[in-house]
Design an enzyme around this catalytic site. Structure first.
Site, PDB file in Angstrom:
ATOM      1  N   HIS A   1       8.262  -6.099   3.789  1.00 46.30           N
ATOM      2  CA  HIS A   1       8.545  -6.555   2.422  1.00 46.30           C
ATOM      3  C   HIS A   1      10.044  -6.697   2.138  1.00 46.30           C
ATOM      4  O   HIS A   1      10.490  -7.702   1.597  1.00 46.30           O
ATOM      5  CB  HIS A   1       7.968  -5.573   1.399  1.00 46.30           C
ATOM      6  CG  HIS A   1       6.508  -5.284   1.596  1.00 46.30           C
ATOM      7  ND1 HIS A   1       5.604  -6.236   1.980  1.00 46.30           N
ATOM      8  CD2 HIS A   1       5.778  -4.148   1.440  1.00 46.30           C
ATOM      9  CE1 HIS A   1       4.394  -5.705   2.050  1.00 46.30           C
ATOM     10  NE2 HIS A   1       4.475  -4.426   1.739  1.00 46.30           N
TER      11      HIS A   1
ATOM     12  N   LYS B   1       3.958 -12.027  -4.956  1.00 48.72           N
ATOM     13  CA  LYS B   1       4.341 -11.535  -6.285  1.00 48.72           C
ATOM     14  C   LYS B   1       5.138 -12.622  -7.012  1.00 48.72           C
ATOM     15  O   LYS B   1       6.047 -13.225  -6.431  1.00 48.72           O
ATOM     16  CB  LYS B   1       5.201 -10.277  -6.168  1.00 48.72           C
ATOM     17  CG  LYS B   1       4.407  -9.048  -5.704  1.00 48.72           C
ATOM     18  CD  LYS B   1       5.278  -7.829  -5.683  1.00 48.72           C
ATOM     19  CE  LYS B   1       4.576  -6.660  -5.016  1.00 48.72           C
ATOM     20  NZ  LYS B   1       3.699  -5.889  -5.863  1.00 48.72           N
TER      21      LYS B   1
ATOM     22  N   LYS C   1       8.747   6.958  -1.116  1.00 49.14           N
ATOM     23  CA  LYS C   1       7.575   7.423  -1.861  1.00 49.14           C
ATOM     24  C   LYS C   1       7.967   8.677  -2.618  1.00 49.14           C
ATOM     25  O   LYS C   1       8.924   9.352  -2.261  1.00 49.14           O
ATOM     26  CB  LYS C   1       6.427   7.719  -0.899  1.00 49.14           C
ATOM     27  CG  LYS C   1       5.890   6.453  -0.236  1.00 49.14           C
ATOM     28  CD  LYS C   1       4.459   6.604   0.212  1.00 49.14           C
ATOM     29  CE  LYS C   1       3.916   5.340   0.837  1.00 49.14           C
ATOM     30  NZ  LYS C   1       3.511   4.302  -0.136  1.00 49.14           N
TER      31      LYS C   1
HETATM   32  C1  BG6 Z   1       2.104  -1.687   1.016  1.00 46.27           C
HETATM   33  C2  BG6 Z   1       2.466  -0.393   1.657  1.00 46.27           C
HETATM   34  O1  BG6 Z   1       2.302  -2.758   1.901  1.00 46.27           O
HETATM   35  O2  BG6 Z   1       2.908  -1.885  -0.139  1.00 46.27           O
HETATM   36  C3  BG6 Z   1       2.315   0.758   0.677  1.00 46.27           C
HETATM   37  O3  BG6 Z   1       1.646  -0.175   2.789  1.00 46.27           O
HETATM   38  C4  BG6 Z   1       3.087   0.486  -0.587  1.00 46.27           C
HETATM   39  O4  BG6 Z   1       2.721   1.991   1.266  1.00 46.27           O
HETATM   40  C5  BG6 Z   1       2.735  -0.880  -1.134  1.00 46.27           C
HETATM   41  O5  BG6 Z   1       2.746   1.481  -1.532  1.00 46.27           O
HETATM   42  C6  BG6 Z   1       3.617  -1.267  -2.301  1.00 46.27           C
HETATM   43  O6  BG6 Z   1       3.166  -2.486  -2.815  1.00 46.27           O
HETATM   44  P1  BG6 Z   1       2.935  -2.681  -4.373  1.00 46.27           P
HETATM   45  O7  BG6 Z   1       2.455  -4.084  -4.498  1.00 46.27           O
HETATM   46  O8  BG6 Z   1       1.924  -1.665  -4.809  1.00 46.27           O
HETATM   47  O9  BG6 Z   1       4.279  -2.449  -4.969  1.00 46.27           O
END
Ligand code: BG6
Length: 494
Positions: free
Chosen positions: A245, A187, A345
């Site tokens: 992340h 990103k 979530k």
């Molecule tokens: C993924 C997860 O790695 O990242 C998901 O498995 C999550 O659960 C997603 O929704 C979020 O990433 P982004 O790029 O959509 O913010």
């Protein structure tokens, strides 16, 4: 990550081509790269999945995926070029010769390059057997061209399984062939943390425990489990988001300046941070971690079901859809500074941000009473939906009295409404160029597991109860108990 190198012709084989990741992210990212003329002319894409399709049926599927992703319409010329790259290989369960046939296809199709990328967009439990079968038919050898394998997260379910997975990969692959992807590192704003810290001298003197009170790293989303219960059940928010992340974000915020931005130097510094995370003992898990699960609520004005009512979720599941942690980094720079991480979530907003709160001045001359909360400075790095940098400072309220108010210096450099690349375009280019900078080294993965393993163990034993939070809220109430001081609170909106 830095250079625009030329890309050699190659074949990208996607396992799980009909899955969620491939449909939502990989195929659109490859198409956008074609629009941007960044794919080599001789580059082919082989979709590999359970469905017994032929090339034409696959092309039909891909057209559908792209049309729904780009409702404004597809450029005819680019789409024609993209279609010509598409091939399909059925890989039904139990088919003995699927891998031999794949080998034949890759080696014998006219115009196919010997350089291969295998992308594992499948469930983590399937990685070892696919790699093993590819290795057995000789597709992972690098005789005629190079061969690279992209492994999606989570890399294992805990430290032990990550090490077992690693050993099984090493039977057929060597480290430079392995690309452990964490799409957050692709990103733009995440890379901007590096730019913000190391292309400016302004902040470096303040970037330590003398001036910083605490750091918050948040990823909240309004989406629920979105039909991915088969993956999410038993994984949960801690493994899905924090181990990968959010710990990567923490490492980028906290690391020392690397000698260069080469893959090894960058990853060396990130590993040092992960190693310095104070281990959470099983007895202290409750003081350092909080979990929750969403119940029914309202998102964007519409009622949504609770997690337990989502298709595929066990009626007594205690899988967490929210997790928050307090971590300390026991090194010279960060001693005593809490790092609060949270993700959830079905939360109130889609928002990813790093919020850095500074300490108050040593004597707060402008505060009128001790009861008034201090108004500290903040630096807010928004990752999504908007890419922004904001700084909150105090200014005088116009008028006769000496009162202060917070002013936000707002340097938003990309609104979510503006077109930009998703994380996967850059990462796919990096794989094709052989650049590991934004991919995880095995020691990073291992140290990240060490940080969360004690929590995983304790939560796995506590199967009887999980705190609920209403869909559309900011998570469970009790999460505030993680804060060290009563003037610390979650920053929700930037
Ligand atoms: C993924 C997860 O790695 O990242 C998901 O498995 C999550 O659960 C997603 O929704 C979020 O990433 P982004 O790029 O959509 O913010």
């Amino acid at each position: 990550m830095l250079d625009m190198k030329t890309i050699e012709p190659c074949v990208v084989v996607i396992f799980g081509a009909n899955g969620n990741l491939s449909r939502r992210k990989l195929i659109p990212a490859l198409f956008r790269l074609d629009v941007a003329k960044r794919l080599p002319e001789k580059m082919a894409i082989v979709g590999c999945s359970l469905e017994p399709w032929n090339d034409d049926q696959w092309i039909e599927e891909v057209s559908g995926m792209l049309q729904s992703r780009f409702p404004g319409g597809l450029d005819e010329e680019v789409f024609k070029r993209f279609r010509a790259r598409l091939h399909y290989h059925p890989n039904p369960p139990g088919s003995g010769d699927a891998y031999q046939n794949l080998q034949k296809k890759l080696e014998e199709t006219p115009g196919f390059s010997p350089n291969l990328v295998f992308y594992m967009a499948v469930r983590p439990s399937e990685f070892p057997s696919i790699i093993d079968k590819l290795g057995t038919v000789g597709l992972l050898k690098q005789n005629k061209g190079w061969c690279r394998v992209v492994i999606e997260k989570p890399f294992g379910y805990d430290l032990l399984s990550a090490q077992t997975l690693q050993r099984s990969l090493y039977h057929h692959l060597n480290e430079p062939q392995i690309y452990r992807i964490d799409h957050y590192l692709g990103k733009g704003t995440v890379q901007n943390v590096i730019v913000f810290r190391f292309a400016n001298i302004l902040f470096e003197p303040l970037w330590n425990n003398h001036y910083i009170d605490h750091v918050q790293i948040t990823h909240s989303e309004t989406l629920g489990v979105e039909g991915r219960a088969d993956y999410y059940e038993g994984v949960g928010a801690l493994r899905d988001m924090i181990q990968s992340h959010l710990l990567q974000l923490l490492a980028l915020v906290a690391m020392e300046p690397p000698v260069t931005l080469s893959a090894e130097h960058l990853r060396d510094e990130k590993v040092k941070v992960l190693k310095a995370i104070r281990p959470i003992t099983q007895n202290s898990v409750h003081a350092h971690a909080f979990r929750g699960q969403y119940t029914a609520g309202i998102i964007d004005g519409k009622p949504v079901p609770g997690y337990l009512d989502e298709p595929g979720v066990a009626p007594d599941s205690t899988t967490e859809t929210y997790a928050a942690l307090k971590l300390f980094i026991d090194n010279w720079r960060w001693a005593g500074v809490p790092f609060y991480l949270r993700t959830g979530k079905r939360m109130a907003e889609n928002s990813s941000a790093i919020c850095i709160r500074f300490k108050s001045p040593p004597r707060d001359l402008l505060r009128h009473s001790h009861r008034e909360l201090p108004h500290p400075n903040w630096i807010l790095l928004g990752i999504q939906p908007d890419d922004c940098l904001k700084m909150e400072i105090q200014v005088k309220v116009p008028g006769l009295d000496l009162n202060t108010r917070t002013l936000s210096l707002d340097a938003t450099y990309r609104k979510s409404s503006e077109e930009d690349y998703d994380a996967y375009e850059g990462l796919l280019l990096d794989v094709m160029q052989g650049d590991h900078s934004l991919f995880l080294r095995i020691d990073e993965v291992e140290w990240a597991w060490r940080a969360v393993d004690p929590i995983i163990k304790v939560w796995a034993m506590e199967r009887g109860f999980i705190n609920g939070y209403q869909a559309g809220s900011w998570g469970p109430r009790g999460t505030y108990r993680l804060f060290d001081n009563e003037d610390q609170f979650w920053r929700h909106s930037l």
